[in-house]
Enzyme design. Structure first.
Site, PDB file in Angstrom:
ATOM      1  N   GLN A 101      -5.782  -8.782   2.882  1.00 28.07           N
ATOM      2  CA  GLN A 101      -4.653  -8.005   3.419  1.00 28.07           C
ATOM      3  C   GLN A 101      -4.921  -6.517   3.206  1.00 28.07           C
ATOM      4  O   GLN A 101      -4.150  -5.675   3.629  1.00 28.07           O
ATOM      5  CB  GLN A 101      -3.359  -8.392   2.700  1.00 28.07           C
ATOM      6  CG  GLN A 101      -2.973  -9.841   2.864  1.00 28.07           C
ATOM      7  CD  GLN A 101      -1.923 -10.276   1.847  1.00 28.07           C
ATOM      8  OE1 GLN A 101      -0.734 -10.095   2.045  1.00 28.07           O
ATOM      9  NE2 GLN A 101      -2.365 -10.846   0.738  1.00 28.07           N
ATOM     10  N   HIS A 119      -4.756  -7.137   8.074  1.00 30.86           N
ATOM     11  CA  HIS A 119      -3.859  -6.000   8.304  1.00 30.86           C
ATOM     12  C   HIS A 119      -4.580  -4.754   8.811  1.00 30.86           C
ATOM     13  O   HIS A 119      -4.090  -3.642   8.651  1.00 30.86           O
ATOM     14  CB  HIS A 119      -3.056  -5.690   7.022  1.00 30.86           C
ATOM     15  CG  HIS A 119      -2.090  -6.779   6.648  1.00 30.86           C
ATOM     16  ND1 HIS A 119      -1.482  -6.874   5.410  1.00 30.86           N
ATOM     17  CD2 HIS A 119      -1.625  -7.834   7.359  1.00 30.86           C
ATOM     18  CE1 HIS A 119      -0.689  -7.933   5.386  1.00 30.86           C
ATOM     19  NE2 HIS A 119      -0.764  -8.540   6.547  1.00 30.86           N
TER      20      HIS A 119
HETATM   21  P1  OAD Z   1       1.798  -6.351  -3.470  1.00 26.08           P
HETATM   22  O1  OAD Z   1       1.897  -4.956  -3.952  1.00 26.08           O
HETATM   23  O2  OAD Z   1       3.009  -6.989  -2.890  1.00 26.08           O
HETATM   24  O3  OAD Z   1       1.311  -7.281  -4.657  1.00 26.08           O
HETATM   25  C1  OAD Z   1       0.246  -6.931  -5.475  1.00 26.08           C
HETATM   26  C2  OAD Z   1       0.033  -8.031  -6.487  1.00 26.08           C
HETATM   27  O4  OAD Z   1      -1.119  -7.708  -7.240  1.00 26.08           O
HETATM   28  C3  OAD Z   1       1.193  -8.211  -7.477  1.00 26.08           C
HETATM   29  O5  OAD Z   1       1.574  -9.572  -7.521  1.00 26.08           O
HETATM   30  C4  OAD Z   1       0.592  -7.748  -8.821  1.00 26.08           C
HETATM   31  O6  OAD Z   1       1.083  -8.493  -9.924  1.00 26.08           O
HETATM   32  C5  OAD Z   1      -0.878  -8.032  -8.606  1.00 26.08           C
HETATM   33  N1  OAD Z   1      -1.795  -7.181  -9.388  1.00 26.08           N
HETATM   34  C6  OAD Z   1      -1.604  -5.919  -9.864  1.00 26.08           C
HETATM   35  N2  OAD Z   1      -2.704  -5.480 -10.501  1.00 26.08           N
HETATM   36  C7  OAD Z   1      -3.617  -6.480 -10.424  1.00 26.08           C
HETATM   37  C8  OAD Z   1      -4.966  -6.639 -10.885  1.00 26.08           C
HETATM   38  N3  OAD Z   1      -5.597  -5.674 -11.549  1.00 26.08           N
HETATM   39  N4  OAD Z   1      -5.605  -7.811 -10.613  1.00 26.08           N
HETATM   40  C9  OAD Z   1      -4.970  -8.797  -9.941  1.00 26.08           C
HETATM   41  N5  OAD Z   1      -3.717  -8.697  -9.475  1.00 26.08           N
HETATM   42  C10 OAD Z   1      -3.045  -7.579  -9.725  1.00 26.08           C
HETATM   43  O7  OAD Z   1       0.556  -6.391  -2.448  1.00 26.08           O
HETATM   44  P2  OAD Z   1       0.184  -7.472  -1.347  1.00 26.08           P
HETATM   45  O8  OAD Z   1       0.536  -8.838  -1.779  1.00 26.08           O
HETATM   46  O9  OAD Z   1      -1.213  -7.199  -0.939  1.00 26.08           O
HETATM   47  O10 OAD Z   1       1.166  -4.805   4.312  1.00 26.08           O
HETATM   48  O11 OAD Z   1       1.152  -7.019  -0.180  1.00 26.08           O
HETATM   49  C11 OAD Z   1       1.029  -7.583   1.078  1.00 26.08           C
HETATM   50  C12 OAD Z   1       1.270  -6.578   2.154  1.00 26.08           C
HETATM   51  O12 OAD Z   1       2.487  -5.858   1.922  1.00 26.08           O
HETATM   52  C13 OAD Z   1       0.243  -5.459   2.229  1.00 26.08           C
HETATM   53  O13 OAD Z   1      -0.919  -5.818   2.934  1.00 26.08           O
HETATM   54  C14 OAD Z   1       0.988  -4.382   2.955  1.00 26.08           C
HETATM   55  C15 OAD Z   1       2.281  -4.452   2.179  1.00 26.08           C
HETATM   56  O14 OAD Z   1       3.387  -3.916   2.761  1.00 26.08           O
HETATM   57  C16 OAD Z   1       1.126  -3.928   5.302  1.00 26.08           C
HETATM   58  O15 OAD Z   1       0.939  -2.737   5.132  1.00 26.08           O
HETATM   59  C17 OAD Z   1       1.311  -4.568   6.635  1.00 26.08           C
END
Ligand code: OAD
Length: 249
Positions: A101, A119
């Protein structure tokens, strides 16, 4: 870190792997996530002001400038040991499809060979009217924030990312779904599994009988149903997995 019993033998017996990554995968490279408390981008900004077609129509300059800042940040970051470990893991499977993503190209920079960008890519600019890619040279040599599009007389350059309310790139989600139905193991790494349709992939894989492995320091809706839920950062967990796979060669 110590890995749960049975994880390495499961990976050893698997042929097809699907890896879904989210913003947490890039966090250790210095790219902020979206939803983490304090540091997440959606803690400071409203997605509806910046990441929707409506926001761009209302205030193209605000949106363009915000993405320009993010691009600048991303230009200065490099893949970390977790990205490299994912490349190393490719050798243990007949196929490993990396579905991300993230829009920052860090997997490609690290050398992952089969990456699907759900994305889009923040370094690319596209025409707001036709979706055609606009050459970087055009962006550099034309005025305006954003510059006009060369492809349509009413078009503007816009970031080549998927915004809320938009369709995912043709083919990308289909390929990811087909692999989710087909894979033996599915990793879900650094994603809150909240944004559809990407979030459905590990759940589809689970339903289809794959072993699901989550890597996230914070529990998500997937944690209690994944076979293995590693509460660690991407770099910690992936380097430990790659090291143990080498040891058990
Ligand atoms: P999120 O910001 O929603 O989630 C990030 C996740 O990474 C959280 O569950 C954290 O706990 C975890 N995290 C943080 N640090 C970490 C680390 N060092 N190692 C592993 N995990 C860690 O991001 P996404 O799930 O990618 O879309 O969000 C999905 C979409 O929402 C993105 O692609 C973007 C956003 O709005 C668009 O822009 C269309």
């Amino acid at each position: 870190m110590k890995l749960p019993e049975g994880l390495i033998s499961t990976l050893r017996n698997a042929n097809k792997a699907l890896v879904l990554t989210g913003a947490g995968m890039s966090a250790e490279s210095g790219v902020p996530t979206f939803r983490d408390a304090q540091s997440g981008m959606w803690e400071k900004f409203k997605p509806e002001d910046l990441a929707t077609p409506q926001a761009f129509r209302n205030n193209p300059q605000l949106v363009w400038d915000w993405y320009a800042d993010r691009r600048n940040n991303i230009r200065g970051v490099r893949p970390h040991a977790g990205h490299a470990a994912l490349v190393e893991l490719e050798q243990y499977f007949d196929s490993l499809l990396l579905v991300t993503q993230n829009v920052d190209s860090l997997h490609q920079q690290a050398g992952s060979s089969d990456v699907v960008e759900l994305h889009g890519n923040i370094m690319r600019s596209i025409c707001s009217e036709t979706g055609q890619v606009i050459d970087e040279q055009w962006i550099k040599s034309n005025p305006g924030r954003p510059p006009a599009s060369p492809h349509h007389r009413h078009g503007l350059a816009r970031p080549g990312v998927v915004w809320f309310g938009e369709e995912l790139p043709a083919g990308a989600m289909n390929r990811a779904m087909a692999e989710a139905y087909n894979c033996d193991v599915c990793f879900s790494i650094g994603t809150s599994t909240l944004v559809q349709p990407a979030a459905s992939l590990p759940f589809i894989a689970l339903e289809a009988g794959a072993v699901v492995i989550e890597i996230n320091p914070v529990p998500t809706s997937l944690s209690s149903i994944a076979r293995f839920s590693l509460q660690a950062t991407a770099a910690q967990a992936l380097t430990a997995i790659a090291a143990d796979m080498t040891r058990h060669k």
